[in-house]
Enzyme design. Structure first.
Site, mmCIF file in Angstrom:
data_model
loop_
_atom_site.group_PDB
_atom_site.id
_atom_site.type_symbol
_atom_site.label_atom_id
_atom_site.label_comp_id
_atom_site.label_asym_id
_atom_site.label_seq_id
_atom_site.Cartn_x
_atom_site.Cartn_y
_atom_site.Cartn_z
ATOM 1 N N TYR A 144 1.048 -1.638 -0.592
ATOM 2 C CA TYR A 144 0.121 -0.399 -0.021
ATOM 3 C C TYR A 144 0.611 1.027 -0.102
ATOM 4 O O TYR A 144 1.027 1.324 0.733
ATOM 5 C CB TYR A 144 -0.816 -0.071 1.274
ATOM 6 C CG TYR A 144 -1.611 1.006 1.144
ATOM 7 C CD1 TYR A 144 -3.329 1.114 0.388
ATOM 8 C CD2 TYR A 144 -1.616 2.373 2.124
ATOM 9 C CE1 TYR A 144 -3.688 2.210 0.690
ATOM 10 C CE2 TYR A 144 -2.379 3.859 2.236
ATOM 11 C CZ TYR A 144 -3.827 3.331 2.037
ATOM 12 O OH TYR A 144 -4.725 4.465 1.557
ATOM 13 N N ASP A 239 9.399 2.829 -0.348
ATOM 14 C CA ASP A 239 8.347 3.109 0.098
ATOM 15 C C ASP A 239 8.854 3.508 1.700
ATOM 16 O O ASP A 239 8.756 2.106 2.166
ATOM 17 C CB ASP A 239 6.869 3.255 0.041
ATOM 18 C CG ASP A 239 5.584 3.312 0.510
ATOM 19 O OD1 ASP A 239 6.102 3.882 2.438
ATOM 20 O OD2 ASP A 239 4.455 2.798 0.621
ATOM 21 N N LYS A 267 4.150 9.507 7.538
ATOM 22 C CA LYS A 267 3.677 9.688 9.860
ATOM 23 C C LYS A 267 5.100 9.681 10.112
ATOM 24 O O LYS A 267 4.732 10.634 11.705
ATOM 25 C CB LYS A 267 2.653 8.902 9.649
ATOM 26 C CG LYS A 267 2.975 7.822 9.871
ATOM 27 C CD LYS A 267 1.816 6.900 8.993
ATOM 28 C CE LYS A 267 1.436 5.672 8.220
ATOM 29 N NZ LYS A 267 0.145 4.799 8.273
HETATM 30 N N1 HOZ Z 1 -3.850 3.118 6.213
HETATM 31 C C1 HOZ Z 1 -2.991 2.573 7.322
HETATM 32 C C2 HOZ Z 1 -2.431 1.461 8.135
HETATM 33 N N2 HOZ Z 1 -1.478 0.969 7.226
HETATM 34 C C3 HOZ Z 1 -4.669 2.989 8.243
HETATM 35 C C4 HOZ Z 1 -4.868 4.758 8.639
HETATM 36 C C5 HOZ Z 1 -5.907 4.786 9.191
HETATM 37 O O1 HOZ Z 1 -6.993 4.455 9.600
HETATM 38 O O2 HOZ Z 1 -5.694 5.454 10.720
#
Ligand code: HOZ
Length: 427
Positions: A144, A239, A267
């Site tokens: 992802y 990534d 993040k």
């Molecule tokens: N896509 C995020 C983890 N792989 C989740 C983000 C969230 O729901 O805060």
């Protein structure tokens, strides 16, 4: 444990926010039940709206390496906020942040700040395309890279959690240029490269995948991809939204000893504030506007509050390299404890771990790619998740996510988690 307040808040949220949440995975839809609304967190613990305490294994999906509300970060944010929360003009702090990232991450000669990991990956792909003059790229099933259109093909995280095969709104034209291969399968990448000779701009990968549970690259796999990129003039993008500054000060590049051409961050480098960045070799980065014509911009890019939060956390990591051993040791203790409990319960399982990233798949086969992760007994994971939650242990609400460990986690937290797992197995 009562969660009435969370239930009320969820009812209310659904009247104004689609699905009651601002990011799909946290809605608990795949594990079932009502998402818990959080009020505060400190160190290793989160506290929900009903006042319940949880040992946190999400850590904001990675960034809370030093635990929640780490005091130097909080104080730095407070002081900086007094000087304005945004300028839309350059600041010295942005240079310091770029210099700090360069001093920690290999192969980063230049870095551009953005506001999320999605933006970072989207921009890095555009740059690779602009640099090579090619359109296609390869990504891996179950990886992802945020929710930009081009990446929403066979994606992990929420797309896998909700089993979305084709994302409405992403045009066939866009997806046509996204080529996919199974993770850890070099031969299928060779095949794609042969079939699309001279057309592939980039290969983008999570060097340790964290969006289909935790999946470790097999020996020689990343080296093989690197060799293909060198041979074919393809830009190799790591990534490192999850792995950057977590697996080592220099991220997966340092930990695994592989060089990337471009690296994306998210993040983690905001210490919990909304940030992202992409960086890499000068030869490529100099094509970004205003130096080159690959356009990319953002009013909140380099935002001073986000910069000071990220700078303070990264500087702490750089100045205290022992943190990485501490994270590894704690995660290893957790791994051993879980292994003991799961093995004695005779439950087919796989625990994948690298550094402070770990996850459990209820599978009787090694889990090395998305197909294996999807074939695991994820209904059992859902029962396991809820039992852990009832016992005050907050795991990611999906089998397709990684658990993240912080330095704030104590030996007794780990013991409590392992004891909870023993009970959860019977759920
Ligand atoms: N896509 C995020 C983890 N792989 C989740 C983000 C969230 O729901 O805060």
């Amino acid at each position: 444990m009562t969660t009435n307040k969370s239930k009320e808040l969820f009812e209310r949220a659904q009247r104004s926010i689609p699905g009651g949440v601002n990011s799909p995975v946290r809605a608990f839809r795949s594990v079932g039940g009502t998402p818990l609304f959080m009020e505060r967190a400190k160190g290793a613990y989160m506290y929900d709206a009903d006042g319940n305490q949880y040992i946190d294994y999400i850590n904001s999906w990675g960034p809370m390496i030093l635990g929640h509300a780490y005091e130097p970060v909080v104080k730095a944010i407070q002081a900086k906020a007094m000087l304005s929360t945004s300028f839309g003009a350059p600041t010295e702090l942005e240079i310091e942040m770029a210099e700090l990232i360069k001093s920690m991450a290999p192969n980063v000669d230049m870095v551009r700040m953005v506001s999320s990991g999605t933006e970072a990956c989207m921009s890095a792909l555009r740059l690779a395309r602009g640099y090579t003059g090619r359109n296609k790229f390869i990504k891996f099933e179950g990886c992802y890279h945020g929710h930009a259109d081009a990446f929403l093909v066979k994606a992990g995280s929420g797309v896998a959690t909700f089993n979305i095969q084709t994302v409405p709104g992403v045009t066939a034209g866009v997806s046509m240029d996204t080529l996919t291969a199974p993770y850890n399968d070099l031969a299928s990448v060779e095949k794609l490269v042969t079939e699309n000779k001279g057309e592939i701009a980039a290969i983008i990968i999570e060097p340790v995948a964290g969006n289909m549970g935790c999946i470790i690259p097999q020996a020689g796999y990343l080296e093989g991809l690197r060799a293909i990129c060198d041979r074919e003039g393809i830009v190799f993008i790591f990534d490192e939204v999850m792995t950057g500054f977590r697996l080592a000060a220099g991220g997966a590049q340092e930990r695994l000893g592989i060089n990337a051409d471009l690296v994306t961050y998210g993040k983690v480098i905001g210490g919990g504030l909304p940030v992202g960045a992409f960086g890499g070799k000068k030869e490529i980065m100099q094509h970004i506007s205003p130096l080159g014509n690959v356009y990319q911009a953002g009013t909140l890019s380099g935002n001073p509050i986000a910069m000071i939060a990220g700078y303070t956390m990264l500087k702490t990591l750089k100045d205290n390299p022992g943190i990485y051993k501490e994270l590894d040791d704690k995660t290893e203790t957790l791994h051993k404890g879980l292994k003991g409990v799961l093995s004695s319960g005779d439950v087919p399982h796989v625990i994948n771990r690298l550094g402070s990233m770990i996850s459990v798949h209820f599978s009787d086969k090694p889990v090395t790619d998305f197909a294996a992760a999807a074939a695991a007994d994820n209904a059992r994971f859902n029962r396991f998740f809820h039992s852990m939650l009832d016992q005050g242990v907050y795991l990611p609400p999906s089998a397709y996510e990684t658990w993240f460990i912080s330095t704030a986690l104590s030996a007794s937290d780990i013991e409590q988690t392992v004891a909870a797992a023993e009970k959860a197995l019977r759920a």
